[in-house]
Design a protein around this motif. Structure first.
Motif, PDB file in Angstrom:
ATOM      1  N   GLU A  36       5.176  10.919  -8.526  1.00 18.03           N
ATOM      2  CA  GLU A  36       6.344  10.103  -8.198  1.00 18.03           C
ATOM      3  C   GLU A  36       6.351   9.734  -6.718  1.00 18.03           C
ATOM      4  N   VAL A  37       6.007  10.689  -5.862  1.00 13.07           N
ATOM      5  CA  VAL A  37       5.941  10.414  -4.425  1.00 13.07           C
ATOM      6  C   VAL A  37       4.890   9.345  -4.141  1.00 13.07           C
ATOM      7  N   ALA A  38       3.728   9.457  -4.790  1.00 15.28           N
ATOM      8  CA  ALA A  38       2.670   8.466  -4.586  1.00 15.28           C
ATOM      9  C   ALA A  38       3.132   7.089  -5.047  1.00 15.28           C
ATOM     10  N   GLN A  39       3.811   7.033  -6.177  1.00 12.45           N
ATOM     11  CA  GLN A  39       4.308   5.758  -6.693  1.00 12.45           C
ATOM     12  C   GLN A  39       5.352   5.163  -5.745  1.00 12.45           C
ATOM     13  N   LEU A  40       6.284   5.986  -5.296  1.00  8.47           N
ATOM     14  CA  LEU A  40       7.324   5.500  -4.394  1.00  8.47           C
ATOM     15  C   LEU A  40       6.746   5.083  -3.042  1.00  8.47           C
ATOM     16  N   THR A  41       5.722   5.794  -2.598  1.00  5.22           N
ATOM     17  CA  THR A  41       5.060   5.418  -1.346  1.00  5.22           C
ATOM     18  C   THR A  41       4.421   4.048  -1.487  1.00  5.22           C
ATOM     19  N   GLU A  46       4.671  -1.831  -0.335  1.00  6.21           N
ATOM     20  CA  GLU A  46       4.815  -3.204  -0.818  1.00  6.21           C
ATOM     21  C   GLU A  46       6.086  -3.841  -0.268  1.00  6.21           C
ATOM     22  N   ALA A  47       7.169  -3.076  -0.246  1.00  5.24           N
ATOM     23  CA  ALA A  47       8.441  -3.600   0.255  1.00  5.24           C
ATOM     24  C   ALA A  47       8.349  -3.907   1.749  1.00  5.24           C
ATOM     25  N   ILE A  48       7.675  -3.051   2.494  1.00  3.53           N
ATOM     26  CA  ILE A  48       7.509  -3.277   3.934  1.00  3.53           C
ATOM     27  C   ILE A  48       6.681  -4.533   4.164  1.00  3.53           C
ATOM     28  N   ALA A  49       5.609  -4.696   3.388  1.00  9.14           N
ATOM     29  CA  ALA A  49       4.769  -5.881   3.532  1.00  9.14           C
ATOM     30  C   ALA A  49       5.557  -7.136   3.164  1.00  9.14           C
ATOM     31  N   SER A  50       6.341  -7.040   2.112  1.00  3.28           N
ATOM     32  CA  SER A  50       7.162  -8.176   1.685  1.00  3.28           C
ATOM     33  C   SER A  50       8.198  -8.532   2.757  1.00  3.28           C
TER      34      SER A  50
END
Length: 97
Positions: A36-41, A46-50
């Protein structure tokens, strides 16, 4: 009559089995949490890049609006261009380090 040592050994065996079961459960839960941590990371990256892309597009849009503006805004346009040139110079300086 039951030997007290036999009872202690049986009790110890039960406790060891329970401890091993608890360990396996904790291990499975830990693995799930790591996934879950890996997925959220990944989602965060992706959100930061967006966000960075959106901010860049916003900057371009603002620049386009400034460049489209009336002749009265020439000074503001020159100021904005000078600011961009300074930012580029800073980036070049950082690259040369």
């Amino acid at each position: 009559m039951v030997d007290p040592n036999t009872e202690l050994v049986a009790e110890l065996g039960n406790r060891i089995d329970r401890l091993a079961e608890l360990y396996q459960n904790a291990r499975r839960e830990n693995e799930l949490l790591r996934n879950e941590v890996a997925q959220l990371t990944g989602q965060l990256k992706e959100a930061i890049a967006s966000k960075a892309e959106a901010e860049e597009q916003l900057g371009h849009t603002k620049m386009a609006k400034v460049l489209e503006s009336a002749p009265e805004d020439v000074q503001q346009t020159k100021s904005r261009i000078s600011q961009i040139v300074r930012e580029i110079d800073k980036c070049i300086a950082l690259l040369n380090r």
